[in-house]
Every structure is written in C-alpha cells, then in structure tokens.
Design an enzyme around this catalytic site. Structure first.
Site, PDB file in Angstrom:
ATOM      1  N   GLU A  53       1.086  -1.418  -0.149  1.00  0.00           N
ATOM      2  CA  GLU A  53      -0.013  -0.015   0.138  1.00  0.00           C
ATOM      3  C   GLU A  53       0.832   1.153  -0.019  1.00  0.00           C
ATOM      4  O   GLU A  53       1.803   1.557   1.042  1.00  0.00           O
ATOM      5  CB  GLU A  53      -0.808   0.075   1.198  1.00  0.00           C
ATOM      6  CG  GLU A  53      -2.062  -1.050   0.945  1.00  0.00           C
ATOM      7  CD  GLU A  53      -2.967  -1.326   2.202  1.00  0.00           C
ATOM      8  OE1 GLU A  53      -2.945  -0.212   3.242  1.00  0.00           O
ATOM      9  OE2 GLU A  53      -3.668  -2.104   2.438  1.00  0.00           O
ATOM     10  N   ASP A  64      -5.199   9.280   9.226  1.00  0.00           N
ATOM     11  CA  ASP A  64      -3.794   8.800   9.738  1.00  0.00           C
ATOM     12  C   ASP A  64      -3.543   9.395  10.946  1.00  0.00           C
ATOM     13  O   ASP A  64      -3.499  10.759  11.300  1.00  0.00           O
ATOM     14  CB  ASP A  64      -2.816   9.163   8.737  1.00  0.00           C
ATOM     15  CG  ASP A  64      -3.275   8.415   7.504  1.00  0.00           C
ATOM     16  OD1 ASP A  64      -3.368   7.183   7.457  1.00  0.00           O
ATOM     17  OD2 ASP A  64      -3.249   8.968   6.322  1.00  0.00           O
ATOM     18  N   TYR A 179     -10.936  -4.293   3.090  1.00  0.00           N
ATOM     19  CA  TYR A 179      -9.898  -3.722   3.981  1.00  0.00           C
ATOM     20  C   TYR A 179     -10.733  -3.440   5.388  1.00  0.00           C
ATOM     21  O   TYR A 179     -11.430  -2.378   5.527  1.00  0.00           O
ATOM     22  CB  TYR A 179      -9.192  -2.415   3.767  1.00  0.00           C
ATOM     23  CG  TYR A 179      -7.948  -2.057   4.487  1.00  0.00           C
ATOM     24  CD1 TYR A 179      -8.222  -2.054   6.036  1.00  0.00           C
ATOM     25  CD2 TYR A 179      -6.832  -1.338   3.739  1.00  0.00           C
ATOM     26  CE1 TYR A 179      -6.929  -1.399   6.544  1.00  0.00           C
ATOM     27  CE2 TYR A 179      -5.855  -1.113   4.523  1.00  0.00           C
ATOM     28  CZ  TYR A 179      -5.820  -1.232   6.148  1.00  0.00           C
ATOM     29  OH  TYR A 179      -4.804  -0.592   6.610  1.00  0.00           O
TER      30      TYR A 179
END
Length: 278
Positions: A53, A64, A179
């Site tokens: 990724e 993040d 995911y």
C-alpha cells in the site's frame, strides 16, 4: 478479467494455495526522500511483503495518526508529488511485475490531477488498486466506478461501526479485497483487539467472497500472526513508518541504516505472518 484486478486476485489465490495469509505493508511514497523511498519500495517484496500500500502524500491526512502524518510531511517537504508517486510505481515495475501495488490516500490530489488522467496514468504505471479513504459509497461516481470500468480495483474500508445495514453498500463496488479497519479512530492509535477482529472477519465473510485484510493497529510480528490466523491478510503501516523514522538523523534525513532497518522490520513481520497456522 483485466490485468490490474487480476494481479491482486492472483496473489491471494497463490497464498490460499500455500495456506497462509498475506502481509501488506504501507509506506508513504517518497519518505524520507525519493531515492531512499524507492530503495525501500524495491526491497519490500524481498523482505516478505506480499502486497504494497503506497501512500500518496497529502497535506491533511485526516484518517492517519501522527506517525503517518509525519511521513507524509517528510515526503512533501522532499518534493514528492502525485506525478512523482506514479514515477516511483513505474520504476518499481521495471523489476517486479507480480507484487500487487495499491495506492492509498485522499481524493483531493486525484481530483486536482484529473480523474480520467489519473486512472490512465496509474494503470500505465502498474497500479493495481486504490484505497481512497474519504470517498464513501455515495460518491462512487466520482472515482470508484470510472476506475472499475478501466480495470483499476477500488478497495473499500469496513470498520467496527459498519453494521449489516451499511455493509452491502460498502461491498457493492469493492474489488480485490475488503480492508477491515480493526479499531475506531486514526491509524496507530490503539492495539488491535484480536478477539473482536476474529468475529468481525467472520461476519464480513458471510457477506462477501472477497479476501478480507485487517489493518490499523498491528505493530508486532506476534500481532500480525494473530491476524493472519483469522484473516486473509494483515496490513502494517504505522509500525513500519516508525521503524523508518527511528533510523533518520536529527533533521529527518535518511542515514545509511534507513533502508536496511526498515526492511529488517518488515522481515520480522513477514516471519510472524508466515509462521501463523491457518
């Protein structure tokens, strides 16, 4: 089936035949600089990464945690652009035609680049899939559907709050794998709750035949092994980025140990995943 999606499919089929899960590794493109980042990227498959990724650096990566935010900032400071990201993928593909490469990031840089141009250039460079965390299913017309129509997989995130009512919408146009985000919150903010993840993976598999990979919170080979026993893949990002950062000098620049230290950490994760019994 188009080449882009089938590279991901082929890797998961091969790993299923081996009886083990995949190790997915996240790194930010161009962290801490393009030359060092490319050396790390090229070394990841040999260190045991089954898929990569590749983070597209962005000024406001809201999903993040601090470590990946910092890695994105280092890359941007060193001059990385979206065109530069695609150049790195192209360079990687000169020596590796098999490892799935997934670009991960946010929609704004893609929108600025131009969606049609981006899809064409990404496919030409050798990209296999996209994870764009700020485009929900309601916005599939923006990027997901155009990408899928050209054979570029669009990989969706499912979270602990994605209930059975929401899940069909999340899965509808997903390709490659699902995911599963193991924690609520930002990357690297908590340890992965393995028991809860096991149940969540079982639930997802009742709704889809796609492989299910788990990320956000895996920091050690032992945790990666635990995920590998129940899921089709374990994805590690923050811990890899932290290992890279620990090798930098006081100014955040690469040292002689940056590439080997990062790849050694990935080797440890790979040993954990490969040693896990399915």
């Amino acid at each position: 089936m188009t080449a882009g999606v089938s590279r991901i499919d082929a890797r998961f089929a091969a790993l299923k035949a081996e009886g083990r899960a995949a190790l997915g590794v996240f790194v930010s493109a161009g962290d801490p600089d393009a030359e060092t980042g490319l050396a790390i990227l090229k070394g990841l498959p040999g260190a045991g990464a089954d898929m990569i990724e590749f983070g597209m650096p962005f000024t406001d990566p809201m999903a993040d945690g601090p470590a990946i935010q910092e890695s994105s900032q280092r890359a941007l400071k060193a001059g990385m652009t979206l065109s530069g990201v695609l150049d790195m993928v192209r360079a990687f593909r000169t020596g590796d035609q098999d490892t799935p490469m997934i670009l991960m990031g946010y929609y704004n840089p893609i929108y600025s680049y131009g969606v049609e141009r981006f899809i064409a250039d990404a496919l030409a460079a050798g990209v296999d899939g996209l994870i764009v965390v700020d485009l929900p299913p309601e916005e599939d017309g923006e990027l997901c559907l155009p990408a899928l129509s050209k054979g570029l997989g669009f990989i969706r995130l499912a979270t602990p709050t994605t209930d059975d009512v929401r899940l069909p919408a999340v899965l509808k146009n997903t390709a490659g794998f699902v995911y599963y985000v193991s924690i609520t919150g930002i990357t690297g903010s908590a340890a992965v709750p393995t028991d809860m993840v096991n149940k969540s993976v079982e639930r997802l598999k009742r709704h889809t035949d796609l492989p299910v990979c788990v990320g956000f919170g895996i920091t050690t080979p032992e945790q990666a092994a635990g995920i590998a026993r129940c899921a089709d893949g374990a994805v590690v990002g923050t811990a890899v980025v932290k290992a890279l950062k620990a090798s930098l000098d006081a100014d955040g620049k690469a040292t002689a140990t940056t590439v080997p230290a990062t790849l050694d950490f990935v080797r440890g994760l790979a040993e954990g995943v490969r040693g896990a019994r399915r």
